[in-house]
Design a protein around this motif. Structure first.
Motif, PDB file in Angstrom:
ATOM      1  N   ARG A  93       0.856  -1.172   0.133  1.00 15.04           N
ATOM      2  CA  ARG A  93       0.019  -0.168   0.180  1.00 15.04           C
ATOM      3  C   ARG A  93       1.079   1.190   0.013  1.00 15.04           C
ATOM      4  O   ARG A  93       0.389   2.157   0.257  1.00 15.04           O
ATOM      5  N   ALA A  94       2.143   1.021  -0.227  1.00 12.70           N
ATOM      6  CA  ALA A  94       2.952   2.349   0.098  1.00 12.70           C
ATOM      7  C   ALA A  94       3.628   2.480  -1.377  1.00 12.70           C
ATOM      8  O   ALA A  94       4.733   3.235  -1.294  1.00 12.70           O
ATOM      9  N   ILE A  95       3.228   2.022  -2.579  1.00 12.07           N
ATOM     10  CA  ILE A  95       4.209   2.420  -3.719  1.00 12.07           C
ATOM     11  C   ILE A  95       3.037   3.319  -4.715  1.00 12.07           C
ATOM     12  O   ILE A  95       1.894   3.267  -4.549  1.00 12.07           O
ATOM     13  N   GLY A  96       3.728   4.573  -5.165  1.00  8.78           N
ATOM     14  CA  GLY A  96       2.778   5.269  -5.734  1.00  8.78           C
ATOM     15  C   GLY A  96       3.405   5.961  -7.161  1.00  8.78           C
ATOM     16  O   GLY A  96       4.554   5.733  -7.460  1.00  8.78           O
ATOM     17  N   ILE A  97       2.578   6.312  -7.983  1.00  2.00           N
ATOM     18  CA  ILE A  97       2.937   7.048  -9.402  1.00  2.00           C
ATOM     19  C   ILE A  97       2.705   8.528  -9.125  1.00  2.00           C
ATOM     20  O   ILE A  97       1.665   9.080  -8.868  1.00  2.00           O
TER      21      ILE A  97
ATOM     22  N   SER B  76       2.129  17.223 -11.443  1.00  2.00           N
ATOM     23  CA  SER B  76       1.508  18.111 -10.457  1.00  2.00           C
ATOM     24  C   SER B  76       1.988  17.944  -9.214  1.00  2.00           C
ATOM     25  O   SER B  76       1.596  18.836  -8.234  1.00  2.00           O
ATOM     26  N   GLY B  77       2.344  16.686  -8.870  1.00  3.36           N
ATOM     27  CA  GLY B  77       2.892  16.529  -7.463  1.00  3.36           C
ATOM     28  C   GLY B  77       1.913  15.482  -6.959  1.00  3.36           C
ATOM     29  O   GLY B  77       1.968  14.987  -5.853  1.00  3.36           O
ATOM     30  N   GLU B  78       0.748  15.094  -7.518  1.00  2.00           N
ATOM     31  CA  GLU B  78       0.025  14.201  -7.241  1.00  2.00           C
ATOM     32  C   GLU B  78       0.446  12.786  -7.354  1.00  2.00           C
ATOM     33  O   GLU B  78       1.349  12.704  -7.976  1.00  2.00           O
ATOM     34  N   VAL B  79       0.104  12.086  -6.513  1.00  2.00           N
ATOM     35  CA  VAL B  79       0.638  10.593  -6.108  1.00  2.00           C
ATOM     36  C   VAL B  79      -0.535   9.758  -6.259  1.00  2.00           C
ATOM     37  O   VAL B  79      -1.477   9.736  -5.296  1.00  2.00           O
ATOM     38  N   ALA B  80      -0.614   8.830  -7.367  1.00  2.00           N
ATOM     39  CA  ALA B  80      -1.645   7.713  -7.344  1.00  2.00           C
ATOM     40  C   ALA B  80      -1.220   6.517  -6.473  1.00  2.00           C
ATOM     41  O   ALA B  80      -0.159   5.857  -6.933  1.00  2.00           O
ATOM     42  N   MET B  81      -1.569   6.191  -5.274  1.00  2.00           N
ATOM     43  CA  MET B  81      -1.080   5.234  -4.434  1.00  2.00           C
ATOM     44  C   MET B  81      -1.763   3.759  -4.849  1.00  2.00           C
ATOM     45  O   MET B  81      -2.696   3.761  -5.513  1.00  2.00           O
ATOM     46  N   SER B  82      -0.712   2.768  -4.532  1.00  2.00           N
ATOM     47  CA  SER B  82      -1.082   1.445  -4.761  1.00  2.00           C
ATOM     48  C   SER B  82      -2.276   0.706  -3.766  1.00  2.00           C
ATOM     49  O   SER B  82      -2.193   1.025  -2.543  1.00  2.00           O
ATOM     50  N   THR B  83      -3.055  -0.256  -4.193  1.00  2.00           N
ATOM     51  CA  THR B  83      -3.840  -1.050  -3.517  1.00  2.00           C
ATOM     52  C   THR B  83      -3.682  -2.429  -3.582  1.00  2.00           C
ATOM     53  O   THR B  83      -3.070  -2.785  -4.807  1.00  2.00           O
ATOM     54  N   PRO B  84      -3.551  -3.359  -2.786  1.00  2.00           N
ATOM     55  CA  PRO B  84      -3.323  -4.718  -3.331  1.00  2.00           C
ATOM     56  C   PRO B  84      -4.390  -5.470  -3.921  1.00  2.00           C
ATOM     57  O   PRO B  84      -5.747  -4.990  -3.798  1.00  2.00           O
ATOM     58  N   GLU B  85      -4.061  -6.317  -5.006  1.00  2.00           N
ATOM     59  CA  GLU B  85      -5.224  -7.321  -5.261  1.00  2.00           C
ATOM     60  C   GLU B  85      -5.606  -8.052  -4.333  1.00  2.00           C
ATOM     61  O   GLU B  85      -5.170  -8.903  -3.631  1.00  2.00           O
ATOM     62  N   GLU B  86      -7.064  -8.099  -4.338  1.00  2.00           N
ATOM     63  CA  GLU B  86      -7.765  -8.327  -2.999  1.00  2.00           C
ATOM     64  C   GLU B  86      -7.635  -9.860  -2.788  1.00  2.00           C
ATOM     65  O   GLU B  86      -7.504 -10.254  -1.705  1.00  2.00           O
TER      66      GLU B  86
ATOM     67  N   ILE C 183      -4.167  10.427 -16.070  1.00  2.00           N
ATOM     68  CA  ILE C 183      -3.813   9.501 -17.193  1.00  2.00           C
ATOM     69  C   ILE C 183      -3.171  10.524 -18.299  1.00  2.00           C
ATOM     70  O   ILE C 183      -2.015  10.477 -18.859  1.00  2.00           O
ATOM     71  N   ASP C 184      -4.021  11.779 -18.676  1.00  2.00           N
ATOM     72  CA  ASP C 184      -3.190  12.744 -19.304  1.00  2.00           C
ATOM     73  C   ASP C 184      -1.879  13.229 -18.861  1.00  2.00           C
ATOM     74  O   ASP C 184      -0.866  13.551 -19.375  1.00  2.00           O
ATOM     75  N   ALA C 185      -1.654  13.441 -17.434  1.00  2.00           N
ATOM     76  CA  ALA C 185      -0.360  13.931 -17.127  1.00  2.00           C
ATOM     77  C   ALA C 185       0.468  12.977 -17.302  1.00  2.00           C
ATOM     78  O   ALA C 185       1.722  13.342 -17.433  1.00  2.00           O
ATOM     79  N   LEU C 186       0.317  11.812 -16.934  1.00  2.00           N
ATOM     80  CA  LEU C 186       1.367  10.658 -17.179  1.00  2.00           C
ATOM     81  C   LEU C 186       1.771  10.633 -18.526  1.00  2.00           C
ATOM     82  O   LEU C 186       2.820  10.200 -18.849  1.00  2.00           O
ATOM     83  N   ALA C 187       0.810  10.750 -19.558  1.00  2.00           N
ATOM     84  CA  ALA C 187       1.222  10.834 -21.051  1.00  2.00           C
ATOM     85  C   ALA C 187       2.138  11.789 -21.482  1.00  2.00           C
ATOM     86  O   ALA C 187       3.127  11.394 -22.034  1.00  2.00           O
ATOM     87  N   VAL C 188       2.205  12.920 -20.647  1.00  9.86           N
ATOM     88  CA  VAL C 188       3.023  14.060 -21.121  1.00  9.86           C
ATOM     89  C   VAL C 188       4.207  13.935 -20.332  1.00  9.86           C
ATOM     90  O   VAL C 188       5.191  14.564 -20.589  1.00  9.86           O
ATOM     91  N   GLY C 189       4.103  13.358 -18.995  1.00 10.27           N
ATOM     92  CA  GLY C 189       5.421  13.447 -18.174  1.00 10.27           C
ATOM     93  C   GLY C 189       5.905  14.679 -17.704  1.00 10.27           C
ATOM     94  O   GLY C 189       5.190  15.841 -17.845  1.00 10.27           O
ATOM     95  N   PRO C 190       6.631  14.951 -16.701  1.00 13.69           N
ATOM     96  CA  PRO C 190       7.441  13.591 -16.194  1.00 13.69           C
ATOM     97  C   PRO C 190       6.530  12.887 -15.286  1.00 13.69           C
ATOM     98  O   PRO C 190       5.570  13.336 -14.530  1.00 13.69           O
ATOM     99  N   ALA C 191       7.156  11.695 -14.901  1.00 15.40           N
ATOM    100  CA  ALA C 191       6.305  10.812 -13.771  1.00 15.40           C
ATOM    101  C   ALA C 191       7.500   9.887 -13.047  1.00 15.40           C
ATOM    102  O   ALA C 191       8.560   9.774 -13.598  1.00 15.40           O
ATOM    103  N   ALA C 192       7.168   9.562 -12.149  1.00 18.99           N
ATOM    104  CA  ALA C 192       8.182   8.632 -11.374  1.00 18.99           C
ATOM    105  C   ALA C 192       7.524   7.664 -10.449  1.00 18.99           C
ATOM    106  O   ALA C 192       6.343   7.788 -10.077  1.00 18.99           O
ATOM    107  N   LEU C 193       7.979   6.587 -10.143  1.00 13.49           N
ATOM    108  CA  LEU C 193       7.738   5.485  -9.377  1.00 13.49           C
ATOM    109  C   LEU C 193       7.939   5.768  -8.084  1.00 13.49           C
ATOM    110  O   LEU C 193       9.488   5.938  -8.120  1.00 13.49           O
TER     111      LEU C 193
END
Length: 208
Positions: free
Chosen positions: A118-122, A126-136, A163-173
């Motif tokens: 639950r601690a991995i993010g994209i 913009s500074g937003e981070v989409a955080m992970s959830t486990p496959e139930e 998704i649009d922001a990821l497409a144009v980048g930059p982004a990080a894991l």
């Protein structure tokens, strides 16, 4: 089966053993090349492989080959298991590996990394981070309070704007765990793969 899956793999997507042997060398080469764009190292002991229909089909084909599964019933059982790894609309799905090679490393890291699923993010520009959830389904079978397994199956849900922001980048894991902080920029070929997953453009190529 997970309600997230938009188009699960079916029997017609899987070759029988003899047909698979005829194409296996070339197919493995293609999947290795594909995974090189979809694998991201994150800090000293973690890596992720982002799954799509092709990577999941490869796992089913290889499992059927290793276990000599030749019946429709047997293949359906594998499909039921592995289809849970497929991303749905607006989602990414990844296998998280904690890559440890010694008993000492296992004893050191696995208790410390409880909750890593639950601690991995994209991280987006913009500074937003989409955080992970486990496959139930897998999480219920694998989760323990005192030690984490070395393999996790996780998902990321992104909004259309993300998704649009990821497409144009930059982004990080990124990893944002009390015992594990890491950041890896996502290169353009990797971002292109992930945006394809999120926009539903990934498709299976013919095997034979």
């Amino acid at each position: 089966m997970s309600p997230h899956i938009a188009r699960p793999l079916g029997l017609d997507d899987i070759l029988d053993l003899r047909a698979y042997e005829r194409v296996r060398d070339e197919y493995r080469r293609r999947v290795v090349e594909l995974k090189s764009r979809r694998r991201v190292g994150l800090g000293p002991v973690i890596s992720l492989v982002f799954e799509n229909p092709e990577t999941v089909r490869f796992q089913i084909q290889e499992m059927a080959r290793a276990e000599r599964i030749s019946t429709d019933e047997g293949i359906r059982d594998e499909l039921e298991v592995y289809n849970r790894l497929l991303p749905g609309d607006g989602e990414l799905s990844a296998t998280l590996f904690i890559e440890l090679t010694s008993e000492g490393e296992l004893r050191n890291w696995l208790p410390r990394l409880v909750g890593i699923e639950r601690a991995i993010g994209i991280e987006l520009s913009s500074g937003e981070v989409a955080m992970s959830t486990p496959e139930e389904t897998h999480a219920k079978a694998l989760t323990r309070a005192d030690v984490t397994p070395a393999v996790h199956y996780i998902r990321f849900a992104l909004t259309p704007a993300q998704i649009d922001a990821l497409a144009v980048g930059p982004a990080a894991l990124v990893a944002r765990h009390r015992e594990y902080e890491a950041r890896t920029p996502l290169e353009e070929p990797t971002r292109a793969e992930l945006v394809g997953d999120l926009r539903g453009s990934a498709a299976l190529e013919p095997l034979a």
